[in-house]
Design a protein around this motif. Structure first.
Motif, PDB file in Angstrom:
ATOM      1  N   GLU A 102     -16.337  -1.692   5.041  1.00  0.00           N
ATOM      2  CA  GLU A 102     -16.816  -0.325   5.278  1.00  0.00           C
ATOM      3  C   GLU A 102     -15.707   0.723   5.208  1.00  0.00           C
ATOM      4  O   GLU A 102     -15.922   1.882   5.555  1.00  0.00           O
ATOM      5  N   HIS A 103     -14.498   0.308   4.761  1.00  0.00           N
ATOM      6  CA  HIS A 103     -13.372   1.247   4.743  1.00  0.00           C
ATOM      7  C   HIS A 103     -13.670   2.485   3.892  1.00  0.00           C
ATOM      8  O   HIS A 103     -13.397   3.615   4.306  1.00  0.00           O
ATOM      9  N   ASP A 104     -14.240   2.283   2.708  1.00  0.00           N
ATOM     10  CA  ASP A 104     -14.471   3.424   1.819  1.00  0.00           C
ATOM     11  C   ASP A 104     -15.617   4.310   2.289  1.00  0.00           C
ATOM     12  O   ASP A 104     -15.487   5.543   2.277  1.00  0.00           O
ATOM     13  N   VAL A 105     -16.702   3.702   2.722  1.00  0.00           N
ATOM     14  CA  VAL A 105     -17.826   4.524   3.169  1.00  0.00           C
ATOM     15  C   VAL A 105     -17.453   5.337   4.403  1.00  0.00           C
ATOM     16  O   VAL A 105     -17.986   6.427   4.639  1.00  0.00           O
ATOM     17  N   ASN A 106     -16.498   4.839   5.188  1.00  0.00           N
ATOM     18  CA  ASN A 106     -16.072   5.563   6.390  1.00  0.00           C
ATOM     19  C   ASN A 106     -14.919   6.529   6.147  1.00  0.00           C
ATOM     20  O   ASN A 106     -14.631   7.362   7.006  1.00  0.00           O
ATOM     21  N   CYS A 107     -14.230   6.400   4.994  1.00  0.00           N
ATOM     22  CA  CYS A 107     -13.003   7.179   4.792  1.00  0.00           C
ATOM     23  C   CYS A 107     -12.982   7.942   3.481  1.00  0.00           C
ATOM     24  O   CYS A 107     -13.008   9.175   3.461  1.00  0.00           O
ATOM     25  N   THR A 108     -12.926   7.245   2.350  1.00  0.00           N
ATOM     26  CA  THR A 108     -12.745   7.947   1.072  1.00  0.00           C
ATOM     27  C   THR A 108     -14.011   8.657   0.598  1.00  0.00           C
ATOM     28  O   THR A 108     -13.923   9.705  -0.053  1.00  0.00           O
ATOM     29  N   VAL A 109     -15.168   8.100   0.883  1.00  0.00           N
ATOM     30  CA  VAL A 109     -16.422   8.761   0.480  1.00  0.00           C
ATOM     31  C   VAL A 109     -16.576  10.116   1.171  1.00  0.00           C
ATOM     32  O   VAL A 109     -16.804  11.140   0.506  1.00  0.00           O
ATOM     33  N   PRO A 110     -16.442  10.197   2.502  1.00  0.00           N
ATOM     34  CA  PRO A 110     -16.522  11.519   3.131  1.00  0.00           C
ATOM     35  C   PRO A 110     -15.381  12.446   2.722  1.00  0.00           C
ATOM     36  O   PRO A 110     -15.560  13.675   2.682  1.00  0.00           O
ATOM     37  N   ALA A 111     -14.217  11.878   2.400  1.00  0.00           N
ATOM     38  CA  ALA A 111     -13.113  12.721   1.937  1.00  0.00           C
ATOM     39  C   ALA A 111     -13.470  13.384   0.615  1.00  0.00           C
ATOM     40  O   ALA A 111     -13.240  14.589   0.417  1.00  0.00           O
ATOM     41  N   ALA A 112     -14.016  12.615  -0.323  1.00  0.00           N
ATOM     42  CA  ALA A 112     -14.413  13.170  -1.622  1.00  0.00           C
ATOM     43  C   ALA A 112     -15.474  14.242  -1.450  1.00  0.00           C
ATOM     44  O   ALA A 112     -15.414  15.303  -2.098  1.00  0.00           O
ATOM     45  N   LEU A 113     -16.435  13.991  -0.567  1.00  0.00           N
ATOM     46  CA  LEU A 113     -17.502  14.973  -0.311  1.00  0.00           C
ATOM     47  C   LEU A 113     -16.916  16.265   0.231  1.00  0.00           C
ATOM     48  O   LEU A 113     -17.241  17.369  -0.246  1.00  0.00           O
ATOM     49  N   ALA A 114     -16.028  16.160   1.226  1.00  0.00           N
ATOM     50  CA  ALA A 114     -15.427  17.349   1.830  1.00  0.00           C
ATOM     51  C   ALA A 114     -14.571  18.116   0.829  1.00  0.00           C
ATOM     52  O   ALA A 114     -14.585  19.353   0.792  1.00  0.00           O
ATOM     53  N   LEU A 115     -13.830  17.402  -0.012  1.00  0.00           N
ATOM     54  CA  LEU A 115     -12.963  18.061  -0.997  1.00  0.00           C
ATOM     55  C   LEU A 115     -13.786  18.793  -2.043  1.00  0.00           C
ATOM     56  O   LEU A 115     -13.448  19.922  -2.438  1.00  0.00           O
ATOM     57  N   ASN A 116     -14.867  18.190  -2.504  1.00  0.00           N
ATOM     58  CA  ASN A 116     -15.735  18.868  -3.474  1.00  0.00           C
ATOM     59  C   ASN A 116     -16.385  20.104  -2.887  1.00  0.00           C
ATOM     60  O   ASN A 116     -16.599  21.098  -3.580  1.00  0.00           O
ATOM     61  N   GLN A 117     -16.665  20.055  -1.590  1.00  0.00           N
ATOM     62  CA  GLN A 117     -17.276  21.212  -0.931  1.00  0.00           C
ATOM     63  C   GLN A 117     -16.316  22.392  -0.833  1.00  0.00           C
ATOM     64  O   GLN A 117     -16.749  23.525  -0.668  1.00  0.00           O
ATOM     65  N   PHE A 143      -8.774   6.924  -5.809  1.00  0.00           N
ATOM     66  CA  PHE A 143      -8.893   5.467  -5.848  1.00  0.00           C
ATOM     67  C   PHE A 143      -9.605   5.013  -4.573  1.00  0.00           C
ATOM     68  O   PHE A 143      -9.445   5.611  -3.512  1.00  0.00           O
ATOM     69  N   GLY A 144     -10.345   3.929  -4.676  1.00  0.00           N
ATOM     70  CA  GLY A 144     -10.945   3.351  -3.484  1.00  0.00           C
ATOM     71  C   GLY A 144      -9.922   2.561  -2.690  1.00  0.00           C
ATOM     72  O   GLY A 144      -8.849   2.199  -3.186  1.00  0.00           O
ATOM     73  N   ILE A 145     -10.250   2.280  -1.454  1.00  0.00           N
ATOM     74  CA  ILE A 145      -9.374   1.466  -0.603  1.00  0.00           C
ATOM     75  C   ILE A 145      -9.501  -0.003  -0.982  1.00  0.00           C
ATOM     76  O   ILE A 145      -8.518  -0.701  -1.198  1.00  0.00           O
ATOM     77  N   ASN A 146     -10.744  -0.473  -1.092  1.00  0.00           N
ATOM     78  CA  ASN A 146     -11.020  -1.867  -1.451  1.00  0.00           C
ATOM     79  C   ASN A 146     -11.368  -1.967  -2.936  1.00  0.00           C
ATOM     80  O   ASN A 146     -11.653  -0.955  -3.580  1.00  0.00           O
ATOM     81  N   GLY A 197     -14.880  10.177  -7.670  1.00  0.00           N
ATOM     82  CA  GLY A 197     -14.622   8.999  -6.861  1.00  0.00           C
ATOM     83  C   GLY A 197     -15.159   9.145  -5.450  1.00  0.00           C
ATOM     84  O   GLY A 197     -15.883  10.087  -5.150  1.00  0.00           O
ATOM     85  N   PRO A 198     -14.769   8.158  -4.618  1.00  0.00           N
ATOM     86  CA  PRO A 198     -13.818   7.078  -4.904  1.00  0.00           C
ATOM     87  C   PRO A 198     -14.382   6.046  -5.878  1.00  0.00           C
ATOM     88  O   PRO A 198     -15.571   5.754  -5.877  1.00  0.00           O
ATOM     89  N   MET A 199     -13.465   5.530  -6.710  1.00  0.00           N
ATOM     90  CA  MET A 199     -13.789   4.461  -7.640  1.00  0.00           C
ATOM     91  C   MET A 199     -12.633   3.472  -7.655  1.00  0.00           C
ATOM     92  O   MET A 199     -11.545   3.783  -7.169  1.00  0.00           O
ATOM     93  N   GLY A 200     -12.873   2.302  -8.202  1.00  0.00           N
ATOM     94  CA  GLY A 200     -11.801   1.330  -8.321  1.00  0.00           C
ATOM     95  C   GLY A 200     -10.649   1.887  -9.134  1.00  0.00           C
ATOM     96  O   GLY A 200     -10.857   2.524 -10.175  1.00  0.00           O
ATOM     97  N   ALA A 201      -9.430   1.657  -8.672  1.00  0.00           N
ATOM     98  CA  ALA A 201      -8.253   2.156  -9.382  1.00  0.00           C
ATOM     99  C   ALA A 201      -8.203   1.604 -10.803  1.00  0.00           C
ATOM    100  O   ALA A 201      -7.816   2.317 -11.742  1.00  0.00           O
ATOM    101  N   MET A 205      -4.276   5.067  -2.438  1.00  0.00           N
ATOM    102  CA  MET A 205      -4.332   4.832  -1.000  1.00  0.00           C
ATOM    103  C   MET A 205      -3.096   4.096  -0.487  1.00  0.00           C
ATOM    104  O   MET A 205      -2.698   4.283   0.670  1.00  0.00           O
ATOM    105  N   PHE A 206      -2.488   3.251  -1.354  1.00  0.00           N
ATOM    106  CA  PHE A 206      -1.350   2.426  -0.944  1.00  0.00           C
ATOM    107  C   PHE A 206      -0.212   2.551  -1.951  1.00  0.00           C
ATOM    108  O   PHE A 206      -0.412   2.957  -3.093  1.00  0.00           O
ATOM    109  N   HIS A 207       0.962   2.127  -1.522  1.00  0.00           N
ATOM    110  CA  HIS A 207       2.165   2.167  -2.345  1.00  0.00           C
ATOM    111  C   HIS A 207       1.948   1.543  -3.729  1.00  0.00           C
ATOM    112  O   HIS A 207       2.182   2.178  -4.763  1.00  0.00           O
TER     113      HIS A 207
END
Length: 331
Positions: free
Chosen positions: A216-231, A202-205, A238-242, A260-262
């Protein structure tokens, strides 16, 4: 980490808050198991309260047929069903702690913990923000290394952050935390028998920030996370809207969603499986499951509580039920 064994897995079960429905649903869940399955479960809790509950429910034979470990001891004078009491809060923590410690010693394969009451625990002066934090503490791990995964209603959702304000969650949100939560969720899925889970972040925003339109929360956090996990070889979308990911679940299902949140994770689970969800504390050496519902003080002591969620968790960790989250109730 291997899958659960349908014939040899042993589970430590705790009674949860003695003034809630924990003792009742523990005994009802045990009654629903076969004698052979029951032999692989040990019940941790206040003996006097469990005996009293068994008498009221006419389940004395169930209590006498299992191994009972005295933990979180509490005399019946403090046992007032429906009352929020620090003595009961401490009992829930003490019994869960004893079960987790026994599991760490190799005496059990996993723990199923009865529902707790956070206010009762707070009144006892115990720092607590859910079973994941307790598992982390007992296992001597960092609090942000153990995560909550809810299973029910056709979904598995792991939470990057949990019982904290959105402001605090945003302050802690970082790529490494998203990666850690996802990897813990993948390992939990594998232990439950899903060998190569399909994952969606899920995306943050909203709209995963629509590029940087909403921040810029997603471009700085979830986008690089998805890239690293796929690697690493994982299959991560994703990240995509929940909202989009969940709306497409029927036609484009994923085995694991990362919230990302409760509320991102709790709302869909509570909507689809209000009384039937299982809650897993994942990322530690000890795998602990609980119910997705609370201690239900309003019906405690009335004999009305349904054991479905606790029984589902027990069956999954005993290796005798489907690991599919496709149904909310226990069949």
């Amino acid at each position: 980490m291997t899958g659960l064994d349908a014939h040899h897995s042993c589970v430590a079960l705790t009674a949860g808050d003695p003034n809630g429905v924990g003792p009742e649903i523990a005994l009802k869940a045990l009654a629903a198991l076969t004698p052979e399955q029951r032999n692989r479960v040990t019940l941790f809790g206040p003996v006097e309260v469990l005996q009293k509950t068994a008498n009221v429910l006419h389940l004395q034979d169930v209590l006498h047929s299992i191994t009972l470990v005295s933990a979180g001891e509490m005399s019946t004078q403090f046992h007032v069903p429906g009352k929020v009491d620090p003595v009961a809060g401490r009992s829930a923590i003490d019994s869960a702690t004893a079960a987790i410690q026994a599991c760490r010693r190799g005496e059990f394969d996993s723990v199923v913990a009865g529902p707790h009451h956070e206010t009762a625990i707070a009144q006892a002066g115990i720092a607590f923000s859910g079973y994941p934090s307790l598992v982390a503490s007992v296992c001597e791990q960092a609090s942000d290394s153990v995560f909550l995964m809810l299973v029910g209603g056709g979904l598995r959702i792991v939470h990057v952050t949990l019982h904290e304000s959105v402001e605090i969650s945003l302050g802690r949100m970082r790529t490494e935390l998203v990666i850690a939560a996802t990897q813990a969720g993948v390992m939990a899925c594998q232990r439950l028998g899903v060998s190569t889970p399909r994952v969606a972040l899920f995306g943050i925003n909203p709209h995963a920030s629509e590029g940087t339109l909403f921040g810029e929360h997603d471009v700085n956090c979830t986008v690089p996370a998805a890239l690293a996990l796929n690697q690493t070889g994982l299959s991560v979308t994703g990240p995509m809207g929940a909202d989009v990911l969940l709306a497409n679940h029927a036609t484009q299902p994923h085995d694991l969603y990362v919230a990302m949140f409760h509320d991102q994770g709790h709302i869909p689970i509570k909507l689809l499986a209000p009384q039937g969800a299982s809650a897993f504390s994942i990322g530690a050496d000890v795998l602990l499951a609980s119910t997705g519902h609370g201690s239900a003080m309003d019906i405690a002591g009335k004999g009305q509580a349904k054991p479905d969620a606790l029984l589902r968790s027990l069956r999954m960790l005993l290796g005798i039920a489907s690991v599919s989250p496709s149904t909310a109730a226990v069949s």
